[in-house]
Design a protein around this motif. Structure first.
Motif, short mmCIF file in Angstrom:
data_model
loop_
_atom_site.label_atom_id
_atom_site.label_comp_id
_atom_site.label_asym_id
_atom_site.label_seq_id
_atom_site.Cartn_x
_atom_site.Cartn_y
_atom_site.Cartn_z
N LEU B 113 0.83 -1.20 0.00
CA LEU B 113 0.00 0.00 0.00
C LEU B 113 0.87 1.26 0.00
O LEU B 113 0.65 2.18 -0.79
N LEU B 114 1.87 1.28 0.87
CA LEU B 114 2.74 2.46 0.94
C LEU B 114 3.41 2.73 -0.40
O LEU B 114 3.60 3.88 -0.80
N ASP B 115 3.77 1.66 -1.11
CA ASP B 115 4.45 1.83 -2.38
C ASP B 115 3.56 2.41 -3.48
O ASP B 115 4.05 2.85 -4.51
N THR B 116 2.25 2.38 -3.26
CA THR B 116 1.34 2.95 -4.27
C THR B 116 1.08 4.44 -4.04
O THR B 116 0.43 5.08 -4.86
N LEU B 117 1.53 4.99 -2.91
CA LEU B 117 1.14 6.36 -2.57
C LEU B 117 1.94 7.39 -3.37
O LEU B 117 3.08 7.14 -3.74
#
Lengths: 267, 267
Positions: B113-117
């Motif tokens: 999830l963090l990598d999509t921000l």
């Protein structure tokens, strides 16, 4: 002098009639009385001179751990004790904390309350807030940011309803409040006393972050459903909380926290 | 092509098994599924690609007023209808709004999830928040202030629990979230990606009003009872919300509203 406790052996004991079926009686009113629950709330109740308490009712196995609280209870207030079984039977449900009191509601006029406030004061005004969680949360925020009073229109729910007291963590007993017939009467009383009113609304004119703090403020909050009336919005200065464009829906209690944090002067 | 509705005549119909005794089943889990209730929440559910819906279940007299919502429901999702009596019997209590859906919970790792921000993002991190009202309210505030994600430790309660969804007004379906095993793992993942973490606590060092906004922030909130651990407080930069000295007790959701309003960049 050692504190005297009055043991209650039977749920039919007339001395504890005020505690009977607490849950249902909340809904039908209790003739100027209210129920306070839990250690934190009772500590607030006995730390203020605004309320008279009629009695305290403790589960017998809680007594020994409540020394500080018990010392605060005035000598003329009877302290009843009972087993968990008797207490739950009286209250009509399980009283987890085993700590109850009955207080008397004060009757203060809104005008009289305003006249007692200091020159510098932050006042919260509520119009048509009918949800006990919201009223309790707003009082908690008001206490957190040192509000001097909360004014409510008559169609707001009762801050001394059991759930509102609990949600407020006792703040509805701490922050003085009084009622007005409607928003116009409330606003007039504030304006007569030179309170600048700020009506908070998603349609407000000024961003709350840009409002200049002044020695006195009155923050007016409207109901979640309908908000403030067009008439109020036209008549009064208005402020908004800027939000993300695709989810414009802040709860009124959350909005009060943000606005009070902005308006409060911590000096 | 006209939408097809599937009428349910009996509470025993196996097609609506997922709706049975909703209230109790909330407590025992529902194998990766969740219940969405009400028009606003279903509109959010069908406006995001993060969730698959299994089915929709409407009270038959609501259907005609729900044109916009019904158009949003993908064609492969069955829409069941029933009378109020059958619907309430299935659900196990009175479904006031007559609008339900079953969704499937996504499985997203926190790292993924963090990598999509995006490069500029406000992230909310929750450690040990176990109250559904608080989790729902915090998500609502997160959505209001454009937070890009919510990260939760494993001991936080489920944002897709029925009450949390309702309190959040659908924000738990809107703001992407994911879990980490504990606060240390969560903080490490944020720090690996250069998120400055701000741990909010009454014992915090900086006044939140003095924090300089930066393109990315992660706001860490601890449980109401215990707050953040001493270890977390030592390891991470901390901020506090200044409050009145005699009532230092802001609810964690109210605190999140104030802090997110301060950290959000509305540009």
């Amino acid at each position: 002098m050692k504190r005297e406790f009055l043991p209650i052996e039977s749920a039919d004991d007339p001395r504890i009639a005020a505690y009977r079926n607490i849950r249902e009686r909340d809904l039908v009113g209790r003739q100027g009385r209210f129920v306070a629950e839990g250690r934190v709330v009772l500590n607030v109740l006995f730390s203020t001179s605004r309320f008279d308490a009629e009695s305290v009712f403790l589960r017998e196995n809680r007594v020994s751990g409540l020394g500080d609280l018990i010392e605060r209870i005035p000598r003329n207030v009877p302290v009843y004790t009972a087993s968990a079984a008797v207490m739950d039977e009286i209250a009509g449900f399980e009283i987890h904390r085993g700590i109850l009191a009955i207080g008397r509601k004060p009757e203060t006029s809104g005008e009289a309350l305003l006249d007692t406030l200091p020159d510098e004061a932050l006042v919260v005004a509520l119009s048509g807030i009918s949800n006990h969680d919201n009223v309790g949360s707003i009082f908690r925020n008001a206490a957190s940011f040192g509000a001097a009073a909360v004014l409510l229109t008559d169609d707001c729910c009762d801050p001394l309803y059991r759930k509102a007291i609990r949600v407020s963590v006792g703040a509805t007993l701490k922050v003085p409040f009084a009622r007005f017939s409607d928003t116009a009467a409330l606003a007039a009383a504030l304006q007569d006393r030179d309170y600048p009113i700020l009506a908070l609304s998603p349609r407000g004119e000024i961003d709350i972050a840009d409002v200049r703090r002044s020695p006195r403020h009155a923050l007016l909050l409207g109901s979640e459903g309908h908000g403030l009336s067009d008439e109020d919005m036209t008549r009064l200065p208005t402020a908004r909380i800027a939000m993300a464009p695709d989810f414009d829906s802040l709860n009124v209690a959350a909005a009060s926290a943000i606005a009070l944090h902005r308006l409060w002067r911590k000096d």
